[in-house]
Enzyme design. Structure first.
Site, PDB file in Angstrom:
ATOM      1  CG  HIS A   1      -1.703  -1.221   1.441  1.00 18.48           C
ATOM      2  ND1 HIS A   1      -2.959  -1.454   0.933  1.00 18.48           N
ATOM      3  CD2 HIS A   1      -1.357  -2.343   2.114  1.00 18.48           C
ATOM      4  CE1 HIS A   1      -3.372  -2.662   1.305  1.00 18.48           C
ATOM      5  NE2 HIS A   1      -2.416  -3.241   2.014  1.00 18.48           N
TER       6      HIS A   1
ATOM      7  CB  SER B   1      13.484  23.052 -14.621  1.00 22.86           C
ATOM      8  OG  SER B   1      12.693  24.224 -14.681  1.00 22.86           O
TER       9      SER B   1
ATOM     10  CE  LYS C   1      11.679  19.889 -10.727  1.00 22.93           C
ATOM     11  NZ  LYS C   1      10.388  20.326 -11.179  1.00 22.93           N
TER      12      LYS C   1
ATOM     13  CD  GLU D   1       8.711  12.725 -15.297  1.00 21.57           C
ATOM     14  OE1 GLU D   1       7.705  13.310 -14.914  1.00 21.57           O
ATOM     15  OE2 GLU D   1       9.775  13.310 -15.593  1.00 21.57           O
TER      16      GLU D   1
END
Ligand code: ARG
Length: 458
Positions: free
Chosen positions: A153, A274, A280, A287
């Protein structure tokens, strides 16, 4: 190529909707290999002359060299790769080119070309999976004893070793690889010579063309051979399953690379920055692997729906079989390569992982198990006692093994000082030594056997 029956040519719309050359030019190598095998067989069977066969073969060799150098020309009037090549062959060698299509149809031709292409795509997928497996097994060997929280979970559950976690993906990929190998074995039959749908009246030698193209045997039913696209669906199903596994691994890397987790630093070479936030470092490759899995599943769905309800034998709907397969194969090959790079080059923050395992009362089950083993308490009761200990530790914001013995004994007098040996995360993972368990000793054995299976060690 088929104008004899027609008074007028196709409209512009017909030409455009009919043209598959923009995508099926990717089959040019397979198409030329199939034609060369077919022409050689026709000559060996005395169906065409040796001179014509030699001219055809030389012409096809020349066309292959031209395609290699300059690409395949795209003329919609020529519809597809088969007619593009035949038309060029006619320019090069004249009327003898017209003998190549004896005892053959574009229906068995495209079925053969596409099988050859998909078979190679299976081999590429198997090689890509193997490279990723090797990276996983190498990192698992380094981290056979590195402790991290195991989750259910997405809540801290029990401590596990990072090596064990990485080997979970080795196992998924082992099954994925066998799915591609299965698919490849099943598609190992040559449709060439099935002709349009019913076979041919010419005395062809199908075993010879099958062998020349590296197939185990010819297909046994001509109607099936020109209609079957389940070889492509087998590939896409294996690809979709593999992509789903890659997506889960990608998701974990994305999560682990986030600041609150901080379990992993992904390689710069597979991350991006970024344009506005200088701090970043984004896990874009992971992704995109996660994203591409959706497109691969979409490709499978597209071809399943295309094939659903088509009567035998060939229908032009089936021309739409190629774009989803080409798309999925490109995405899968890239995804496998990107994941292999990420696994090989990532830096795991093992101190941080260990700290997280200690923070989440991950050894609560070990306290319960200790009560069962050392004090003879029934497991349900032990579970209840342990719950009270966790509540106390939580209220004081300390780890379970930082609670004083007096407080533990106040919860249940059967707890004594021996319990502390069971409550460390090391003791916890070492105790889970059942076959397939997370204990470093078991993980080390699994790494060794995986390395042997992959041919990394003798
Ligand atoms: N371009 C076609 C395809 O990919 C080749 C087969 C055409 N056959 C036909 N009967 N029109 O499906």
């Amino acid at each position: 190529m088929w104008g004899g029956r027609f008074a007028a040519g196709p409209s512009a719309i017909m030409r455009e909707i009919n043209a598959s050359i923009p995508f099926d030019k990717a089959l040019w190598r397979e198409d030329i290999a199939g034609s060369r095998a077919h022409a050689a067989m026709l000559a060996a069977q005395g169906i065409i002359s040796a001179e014509d066969a030699a001219a055809i073969d030389a012409g096809l060799a020349r066309i292959a060299a031209d395609y290699e150098a300059d690409g395949v020309p795209e003329d919609w009037d020529l519809e597809d790769i088969h007619m593009t090549t035949e038309s060029r062959l006619t320019e090069l060698i004249g009327p003898a080119a017209g003998r190549l299509h004896t005892a053959r149809s574009r229906n068995d031709q495209v079925a053969t070309d596409f099988r050859l292409w998909v078979r190679a795509a299976c081999e590429r997928a198997e090689a890509g999976i193997e490279a990723l497996q090797q990276a996983l097994v190498t990192r698992a060997g380094e981290h056979a004893a590195s402790i991290m929280p195991g989750f259910t979970h997405l809540q801290t559950a029990q401590p596990v070793t990072l090596g064990h976690h990485l080997l979970a993906y080795y196992e998924m990929l082992r099954r994925d690889r066998s799915r591609f190998a299965d698919a490849r074995a099943r598609m190992d039959e040559c449709p060439l010579g099935s002709a349009a749908l019913a076979g041919t009246g010419f005395p062809i030698d199908r075993a010879a063309t099958a062998a020349a193209l590296g197939f185990a045997r010819p297909t046994a039913n001509s109607l099936d051979a020109v209609s079957d696209r389940d070889f492509a669906l087998d590939y896409l199903q294996a690809a979709a399953q593999c992509a789903l596994h890659l997506s889960r691994l990608a998701e974990e890397l994305i999560l682990w690379a986030s600041q609150p987790f901080g379990f992993v630093r992904l390689p710069d070479a597979l991350s991006t920055g970024s344009s506005i936030m200088p701090q970043k470092k984004n896990p874009d490759a992971a992704e995109l692997v996660r994203g591409h899995s959706g497109r691969i599943v979409g490709a499978l769905t597209a071809l399943m729906v295309t094939m659903k309800g088509l009567p035998l034998a060939y229908s032009k709907d089936m021309q739409d079989d190629k774009p989803p397969v080409f798309e999925a194969a490109g995405l899968l090959d890239l995804s496998l390569a990107a994941m292999a790079g990420m696994i090989a080059e990532s830096t795991f923050d093992t101190a941080r992982m260990r700290g997280a395992a200690e923070a989440g009362f991950a050894t609560a089950t070990d306290l319960a198990d200790w009560l069962v083993r050392a004090a003879g308490v029934p497991f349900r009761e032990a579970h209840h006692i342990t719950g009270a200990a966790v509540r106390l530790a939580e209220s004081r914001a300390v780890a379970l093994d930082s609670l004083p013995l007096a407080d533990l004994a106040a919860i249940d007098p059967r707890i004594d000082e021996r319990v502390f040996a069971a409550l460390s995360v090391e003791a916890s993972v070492a105790a889970r030594a059942s076959y397939g368990g997370t204990a470093p000793a078991r993980v080390g054995e699994q790494v060794a056997s995986a390395r042997r299976a992959l041919g990394m060690d003798k």
